[in-house]
Scaffold this active site. Structure first.
Site, PDB file in Angstrom:
ATOM      1  N   ASP A  65       0.815  -1.222   0.000  1.00 47.51           N
ATOM      2  CA  ASP A  65       0.000   0.000   0.000  1.00 47.51           C
ATOM      3  C   ASP A  65       0.845   1.266   0.000  1.00 47.51           C
ATOM      4  O   ASP A  65       2.068   1.219   0.157  1.00 47.51           O
ATOM      5  CB  ASP A  65      -0.975  -0.012   1.200  1.00 47.51           C
ATOM      6  CG  ASP A  65      -0.312  -0.479   2.482  1.00 47.51           C
ATOM      7  OD1 ASP A  65       0.936  -0.500   2.539  1.00 47.51           O
ATOM      8  OD2 ASP A  65      -1.030  -0.832   3.436  1.00 47.51           O
ATOM      9  N   ASN A 134      -7.744  -2.220  14.088  1.00 51.62           N
ATOM     10  CA  ASN A 134      -9.124  -2.518  13.682  1.00 51.62           C
ATOM     11  C   ASN A 134      -9.204  -3.749  12.784  1.00 51.62           C
ATOM     12  O   ASN A 134     -10.223  -3.996  12.155  1.00 51.62           O
ATOM     13  CB  ASN A 134      -9.718  -1.305  12.953  1.00 51.62           C
ATOM     14  CG  ASN A 134      -8.907  -0.925  11.715  1.00 51.62           C
ATOM     15  OD1 ASN A 134      -7.940  -1.609  11.363  1.00 51.62           O
ATOM     16  ND2 ASN A 134      -9.295   0.152  11.053  1.00 51.62           N
ATOM     17  N   HIS A 136      -7.404  -4.251  10.027  1.00 49.70           N
ATOM     18  CA  HIS A 136      -7.113  -4.047   8.596  1.00 49.70           C
ATOM     19  C   HIS A 136      -5.858  -4.816   8.179  1.00 49.70           C
ATOM     20  O   HIS A 136      -4.966  -5.052   8.985  1.00 49.70           O
ATOM     21  CB  HIS A 136      -7.038  -2.552   8.217  1.00 49.70           C
ATOM     22  CG  HIS A 136      -5.812  -1.819   8.636  1.00 49.70           C
ATOM     23  ND1 HIS A 136      -5.803  -0.456   8.880  1.00 49.70           N
ATOM     24  CD2 HIS A 136      -4.534  -2.203   8.861  1.00 49.70           C
ATOM     25  CE1 HIS A 136      -4.589  -0.064   9.210  1.00 49.70           C
ATOM     26  NE2 HIS A 136      -3.804  -1.094   9.207  1.00 49.70           N
ATOM     27  N   GLU A 141      -9.710  -1.485   5.002  1.00 45.47           N
ATOM     28  CA  GLU A 141     -10.311  -1.103   6.282  1.00 45.47           C
ATOM     29  C   GLU A 141     -11.628  -1.857   6.488  1.00 45.47           C
ATOM     30  O   GLU A 141     -12.220  -2.352   5.522  1.00 45.47           O
ATOM     31  CB  GLU A 141     -10.589   0.407   6.276  1.00 45.47           C
ATOM     32  CG  GLU A 141      -9.342   1.285   6.097  1.00 45.47           C
ATOM     33  CD  GLU A 141      -8.487   1.402   7.352  1.00 45.47           C
ATOM     34  OE1 GLU A 141      -8.495   0.490   8.202  1.00 45.47           O
ATOM     35  OE2 GLU A 141      -7.780   2.421   7.482  1.00 45.47           O
TER      36      GLU A 141
HETATM   37  C1  F6R Z   1       1.577  -1.330   6.038  1.00 46.09           C
HETATM   38  C2  F6R Z   1       0.262  -1.943   6.125  1.00 46.09           C
HETATM   39  C3  F6R Z   1      -0.557  -1.860   7.360  1.00 46.09           C
HETATM   40  C4  F6R Z   1       0.261  -2.108   8.636  1.00 46.09           C
HETATM   41  C5  F6R Z   1      -0.620  -1.993   9.866  1.00 46.09           C
HETATM   42  C6  F6R Z   1       0.169  -2.143  11.147  1.00 46.09           C
HETATM   43  O1  F6R Z   1       2.138  -1.512   4.763  1.00 46.09           O
HETATM   44  O2  F6R Z   1      -0.187  -2.492   5.172  1.00 46.09           O
HETATM   45  O3  F6R Z   1      -1.613  -2.781   7.286  1.00 46.09           O
HETATM   46  O4  F6R Z   1       0.821  -3.382   8.569  1.00 46.09           O
HETATM   47  O5  F6R Z   1      -1.263  -0.746   9.881  1.00 46.09           O
HETATM   48  O6  F6R Z   1       1.050  -1.065  11.263  1.00 46.09           O
HETATM   49  P1  F6R Z   1       2.177  -1.055  12.373  1.00 46.09           P
HETATM   50  O7  F6R Z   1       3.138  -2.127  12.011  1.00 46.09           O
HETATM   51  O8  F6R Z   1       2.806   0.318  12.275  1.00 46.09           O
HETATM   52  O9  F6R Z   1       1.505  -1.319  13.675  1.00 46.09           O
END
Ligand code: F6R
Length: 247
Positions: A65, A134, A136, A141
């Site tokens: 992403d 959440n 995701h 989301e």
């Molecule tokens: C990042 C991504 C997100 C993160 C998630 C957790 O490329 O796709 O899904 O893996 O938001 O983020 P952290 O590791 O910062 O807790």
């Protein structure tokens, strides 16, 4: 979905590095799906010395992403994260790495080109995933449907709150993102999700004991034939460790 628990995060990081090495060594032209975020920083720190002396000319990567809109070279962009932590240290050529372009004026076309790139390379061999508070994965989301293909999406309030720390203010934070779709993630040959820290506890609890629902996007992973979820002591505090393997 296979579960691996450890009280020692180091073992989880090493487990992932071993998997990545296996994919790189076992395939002359692997396609690896990478994730950003705080969770993966220690993994990449350990990966670089482990593989930097190998011939990586056949390796290609795609990233899950990118914020939208964002300047490619902005310090908060996922492109900048990847360039400084992985692409430059490994000397990967720009033709070997694909990060969705947060500067594009045609997000739909960028998403279609991203899907085509993955198809042309015969799919993703190993996809790394983190998980949002959440539930995701990528920036898919919670929603009323699973969006299958790579698409432009709106960030949820939870994600905006969690990632605001990287930006000066809410006004300077992108409120949208381009994300690999759920179907694209699910078509990876194998998937590794890493969940560390207390903030991931309730998402993990819902993932393991709840039903499959687009309200918890990660729940779809239960249908994947080769998905491993690695969980540290804090994220797994409320879980029954006998459901998985302890390392
Ligand atoms: C990042 C991504 C997100 C993160 C998630 C957790 O490329 O796709 O899904 O893996 O938001 O983020 P952290 O590791 O910062 O807790």
């Amino acid at each position: 979905m296979k579960l691996i628990f450890s009280e020692d995060r180091e073992r989880l990081y090493r487990w992932i590095v071993d998997q990545l090495e296996e994919v790189i060594d076992g395939n002359p032209s692997p396609l690896i799906g990478l994730a950003t975020g705080a969770t993966f920083e220690p993994v990449y720190q350990r990966l670089i010395p482990a593989i930097k002396d190998r011939d990586l000319s056949g390796l290609h990567t795609v990233n899950l992403d990118e914020y939208y809109p964002i300047q490619r070279n902005a310090p908060q962009s996922f492109y900048s994260y990847m360039r400084s932590r992985v692409f430059e240290p490994l000397g990967l050529d720009s033709r070997q790495t694909l990060v969705l372009n947060g500067e594009t004026s045609d997000p739909k076309c960028a998403c279609q080109a991203f899907e085509a790139y993955i198809r042309e390379r015969n799919g993703i061999d190993l996809q790394l995933l983190g998980i949002g508070r959440n539930g995701h994965i990528g920036f898919n989301e919670p929603s009323h449907v699973f969006e299958m293909e790579t698409h432009l999406t709106q960030l949820s309030d939870v994600t905006i709150k969690d990632n605001l720390r990287y930006f000066k203010s809410k006004d300077s934070m992108p409120l949208h993102a381009l994300t690999m779709g759920i179907g694209t993630i699910m078509s990876a040959k194998s998937i590794v999700l890493l969940a560390v820290g207390e903030s991931k506890k309730s998402a993990l609890q819902a993932l393991i004991s709840g039903k499959i629902t687009p309200q918890l996007p990660a729940s779809i992973l239960k249908l994947h034939p080769d998905c491993t979820v690695l969980i540290d002591a804090l994220a797994g505090e409320d879980l029954d460790w006998s459901l998985g393997t302890r390392i």
